[in-house]
Scaffold this active site. Structure first.
Site, mmCIF file in Angstrom:
data_model
loop_
_atom_site.group_PDB
_atom_site.id
_atom_site.type_symbol
_atom_site.label_atom_id
_atom_site.label_comp_id
_atom_site.label_asym_id
_atom_site.label_seq_id
_atom_site.Cartn_x
_atom_site.Cartn_y
_atom_site.Cartn_z
ATOM 1 N N ASN A 1 0.705 -1.223 -0.039
ATOM 2 C CA ASN A 1 -0.047 0.046 -0.010
ATOM 3 C C ASN A 1 1.093 1.192 0.023
ATOM 4 O O ASN A 1 1.573 1.616 1.023
ATOM 5 C CB ASN A 1 -0.769 -0.119 1.158
ATOM 6 C CG ASN A 1 -1.959 1.032 1.357
ATOM 7 O OD1 ASN A 1 -1.676 1.945 0.460
ATOM 8 N ND2 ASN A 1 -2.814 1.154 2.298
ATOM 9 N N ARG B 1 -2.725 -2.071 -3.302
ATOM 10 C CA ARG B 1 -3.887 -1.279 -2.985
ATOM 11 C C ARG B 1 -3.757 -0.185 -4.018
ATOM 12 O O ARG B 1 -2.889 0.720 -4.121
ATOM 13 C CB ARG B 1 -3.981 -0.705 -1.639
ATOM 14 C CG ARG B 1 -4.971 0.028 -1.402
ATOM 15 C CD ARG B 1 -5.053 0.608 0.090
ATOM 16 N NE ARG B 1 -6.428 1.340 0.351
ATOM 17 C CZ ARG B 1 -6.837 1.476 1.567
ATOM 18 N NH1 ARG B 1 -6.045 1.395 2.518
ATOM 19 N NH2 ARG B 1 -7.973 2.279 1.769
ATOM 20 N N HIS C 1 -12.489 3.349 0.169
ATOM 21 C CA HIS C 1 -12.631 2.287 1.427
ATOM 22 C C HIS C 1 -13.355 0.874 0.968
ATOM 23 O O HIS C 1 -13.786 0.145 1.832
ATOM 24 C CB HIS C 1 -13.278 2.880 2.768
ATOM 25 C CG HIS C 1 -12.619 3.978 3.179
ATOM 26 N ND1 HIS C 1 -12.944 5.191 3.838
ATOM 27 C CD2 HIS C 1 -11.352 4.176 3.642
ATOM 28 C CE1 HIS C 1 -12.196 5.859 4.481
ATOM 29 N NE2 HIS C 1 -11.023 5.199 4.083
ATOM 30 N N ASN D 1 -8.612 7.417 10.337
ATOM 31 C CA ASN D 1 -8.024 8.845 9.904
ATOM 32 C C ASN D 1 -8.873 9.310 8.618
ATOM 33 O O ASN D 1 -9.142 10.446 8.449
ATOM 34 C CB ASN D 1 -6.557 8.782 9.652
ATOM 35 C CG ASN D 1 -5.847 10.042 9.643
ATOM 36 O OD1 ASN D 1 -6.273 10.978 10.594
ATOM 37 N ND2 ASN D 1 -4.853 10.283 8.982
ATOM 38 N N ARG E 1 -9.497 15.868 6.658
ATOM 39 C CA ARG E 1 -10.187 16.494 5.541
ATOM 40 C C ARG E 1 -11.832 17.014 5.759
ATOM 41 O O ARG E 1 -12.301 16.599 6.937
ATOM 42 C CB ARG E 1 -10.515 15.151 4.577
ATOM 43 C CG ARG E 1 -9.015 15.006 3.947
ATOM 44 C CD ARG E 1 -9.312 13.379 3.159
ATOM 45 N NE ARG E 1 -8.574 12.426 3.840
ATOM 46 C CZ ARG E 1 -8.663 11.065 3.533
ATOM 47 N NH1 ARG E 1 -9.761 10.663 2.581
ATOM 48 N NH2 ARG E 1 -7.867 10.173 3.856
ATOM 49 N N MET F 1 -8.221 11.395 16.939
ATOM 50 C CA MET F 1 -9.457 11.360 17.793
ATOM 51 C C MET F 1 -8.841 11.011 19.328
ATOM 52 O O MET F 1 -9.647 11.539 20.201
ATOM 53 C CB MET F 1 -10.278 10.086 17.263
ATOM 54 C CG MET F 1 -11.548 10.269 18.068
ATOM 55 S SD MET F 1 -12.431 11.638 18.323
ATOM 56 C CE MET F 1 -13.086 11.915 16.600
ATOM 57 N N ARG F 2 -8.080 10.204 19.405
ATOM 58 C CA ARG F 2 -7.677 9.828 20.951
ATOM 59 C C ARG F 2 -7.106 11.228 21.644
ATOM 60 O O ARG F 2 -7.537 11.548 22.788
ATOM 61 C CB ARG F 2 -6.451 9.011 20.720
ATOM 62 C CG ARG F 2 -6.502 7.576 21.435
ATOM 63 C CD ARG F 2 -5.992 6.653 21.172
ATOM 64 N NE ARG F 2 -5.160 6.573 20.053
ATOM 65 C CZ ARG F 2 -4.388 5.869 19.457
ATOM 66 N NH1 ARG F 2 -3.630 5.051 20.322
ATOM 67 N NH2 ARG F 2 -3.913 6.017 18.203
ATOM 68 N N ASN G 1 -12.314 1.438 18.601
ATOM 69 C CA ASN G 1 -11.763 1.655 19.721
ATOM 70 C C ASN G 1 -12.463 2.808 20.663
ATOM 71 O O ASN G 1 -12.303 2.988 21.696
ATOM 72 C CB ASN G 1 -10.053 2.174 19.404
ATOM 73 C CG ASN G 1 -9.429 0.991 18.938
ATOM 74 O OD1 ASN G 1 -9.282 -0.118 19.629
ATOM 75 N ND2 ASN G 1 -8.679 1.020 17.719
ATOM 76 N N GLU H 1 -7.882 -4.997 5.274
ATOM 77 C CA GLU H 1 -8.035 -4.357 4.067
ATOM 78 C C GLU H 1 -6.788 -5.499 3.443
ATOM 79 O O GLU H 1 -6.632 -6.067 2.286
ATOM 80 C CB GLU H 1 -7.620 -3.245 3.873
ATOM 81 C CG GLU H 1 -8.741 -2.225 4.158
ATOM 82 C CD GLU H 1 -8.470 -0.851 4.476
ATOM 83 O OE1 GLU H 1 -7.605 -0.537 5.613
ATOM 84 O OE2 GLU H 1 -9.139 0.056 3.875
HETATM 85 P P1 AMP Z 1 -7.063 4.366 11.488
HETATM 86 O O1 AMP Z 1 -6.765 5.454 10.254
HETATM 87 O O2 AMP Z 1 -7.982 3.409 10.959
HETATM 88 O O3 AMP Z 1 -5.876 3.469 11.869
HETATM 89 O O4 AMP Z 1 -7.650 5.367 12.557
HETATM 90 C C1 AMP Z 1 -6.874 5.899 13.282
HETATM 91 C C2 AMP Z 1 -7.752 6.911 14.141
HETATM 92 O O5 AMP Z 1 -8.045 6.129 15.236
HETATM 93 C C3 AMP Z 1 -7.066 8.059 14.813
HETATM 94 O O6 AMP Z 1 -7.804 9.252 15.093
HETATM 95 C C4 AMP Z 1 -6.927 7.573 16.465
HETATM 96 O O7 AMP Z 1 -6.864 8.597 17.483
HETATM 97 C C5 AMP Z 1 -8.171 6.768 16.527
HETATM 98 N N1 AMP Z 1 -8.275 5.794 17.533
HETATM 99 C C6 AMP Z 1 -7.346 4.620 17.728
HETATM 100 N N2 AMP Z 1 -7.584 4.114 18.899
HETATM 101 C C7 AMP Z 1 -8.489 4.882 19.679
HETATM 102 C C8 AMP Z 1 -8.944 4.938 20.836
HETATM 103 N N3 AMP Z 1 -8.711 4.030 21.785
HETATM 104 N N4 AMP Z 1 -9.786 5.879 21.319
HETATM 105 C C9 AMP Z 1 -10.144 6.794 20.315
HETATM 106 N N5 AMP Z 1 -9.785 6.778 18.888
HETATM 107 C C10 AMP Z 1 -8.789 6.045 18.902
#
Ligand code: AMP
Length: 388
Positions: free
Chosen positions: A9, A87, A175, A205, A235, A278-279, A326, A373
């Protein structure tokens, strides 16, 4: 001898890799070459999560690929690469399945770069580098658009003059590899639900949702580009095109500046002024971070309801992606706010990150299914060489 397929990817400055055996779902190794360039780093781990020693020239994608392969060959002497799956963000209006790449296909996919200028050229550079490194090994392109290509016209078009539709200005949706995986998992785990009307929320993300009816994609929140629909890390999600006209006419912004604004400076980052993650926002608790979270939840609720309307109802909601898998808070916010549609939420199950986060008697169950994926790409690569 270790017979395996490799998945790649390739992004602008990263190369995500996974090495899968000829059969089975568990990868032998996964990893990422990140910040490709002067500060490139390469991390590879085996099935057990133990690091695999890797080093090499990470100044470009070709060097990164060579470093990955050298590390895998050192770990598995006699490694026999059967196929490489890639990908690729865009397959164009007609491609509904993966394709083995030859010079003609590559030229065709290059012609789609104007539709996805930030992603397609990097994906194709990855294919070119792999073709050069492994001339005899089949290269299989798997498209993020393919799963959605059966959309009815009303979910495939904008209300623009027909000539633009005909030249490819359509709602492609993205996606697709993730949605294909979730549809397959659901068919195995909950066949009755899979036969019905399901909204899948891929919240990471990048974030989108997909309406899947009887296993087929009917509509997506993403459109011509991966900008539409839900707000994301950086975005915008859906935005009134009048805003873009204002930025051009009144503020003299160029296409490149607007692209930078829409793709890199908006979403959670733009709203919170703090982070795209988000975390980080959940932990911050600042008023602007809370507003960004509130906006995300509100848009998610709206899109679930809209996609349900597109299918004439909803039988299940599935969360996936880093946030979906999560974030208890986001799941509770989205599902809790849609109780009026029959969606159930069991706070204890949600807190425990259970696979089903609704009560047993919920009218509309809410599930969490980790997406994969890479496995979809590996399976396609196997099928291309007769192993499927
Ligand atoms: P991805 O692009 O699928 O890897 O997702 C990334 C996003 O998932 C980021 O915004 C992370 O902060 C969020 N994320 C991962 N773990 C957690 C968690 N325990 N609580 C809240 N957001 C999470």
């Amino acid at each position: 001898m270790t017979r395996a397929v490799l998945t790649l990817n390739a992004g602008s400055s990263s190369l995500k890799v996974a090495l899968f055996p000829a059969a089975g779902d568990a990868p032998l190794a996964t990893g990422i070459a990140d910040r490709i360039g002067p500060e490139g780093v390469l991390k590879l781990v085996d099935t057990a999560g133990a690091p695999i020693a890797a080093a090499g020239d990470l100044s470009g994608h070709e060097g990164a690929m060579a470093a990955v392969i050298a590390a895998f060959r050192a770990r598995w002497p006699g490694l026999d690469l059967l196929a490489i799956g890639h990908r690729v963000v865009h397959g164009g209006p007609d491609r509904q399945v993966p394709v083995t790449v030859d010079a003609g296909v590559l030229a065709d996919l290059e012609g789609l770069s104007p539709f996805a200028p930030l992603h397609q050229p990097h994906n194709l550079a990855g294919i070119r580098a792999a073709m050069a490194a492994f001339p005899g090994v089949p290269q299989v392109a798997c498209f993020d658009t393919a799963f959605h290509r059966g959309h009815p016209f009303v979910h495939d078009t904008f209300a623009l003059p027909r000539a633009l539709y005909d030249e490819g200005v359509r709602r492609y949706g993205f996606h697709g590899l993730s949605y294909q995986f979730i549809a397959g998992e659901l068919a195995m785990r909950a066949p009755a639900l899979a036969a019905g009307r399901v909204v899948v929320a891929h919240l990471g993300n990048g974030a989108s949702m997909c309406a899947i009816s009887a296993g087929r994609s009917v509509a997506s929140t993403m459109g011509f580009s991966a900008l539409d629909g839900l707000p994301m890390g950086t975005r915008t999600g859906q935005v009134d095109p009048g805003v873009l006209l204002y930025l051009m006419d009144q503020k003299g912004m160029t296409a490149a500046q607007i692209s930078d604004l829409l793709y890199r400076r908006s979403g959670f980052l733009g709203l919170s002024g703090l982070s795209n993650d988000m975390r980080t926002l959940e932990a911050a608790g600042t008023p602007a971070a809370e507003e960004a979270i509130g906006y995300f939840i509100a848009r998610c609720q709206r899109e679930v309801a809209a996609l349900a309307a597109d299918m004439g109802g909803i039988d299940a909601l599935v969360f996936c992606g880093g946030i979906g898998e999560n974030s208890r808070r986001i799941r509770a916010g989205v599902a809790g706010g849609l109780a009026w549609m029959g969606l159930g939420l069991d706070p204890d199950r949600n807190a425990a990150n259970a696979r089903c986060i609704s009560p047993d008697d919920a009218k509309v169950p809410v599930l969490v299914i980790p997406t994969n994926e890479e496995l979809v790409i590996a399976r396609a690569a196997r099928v291309a060489v007769g192993l499927g």
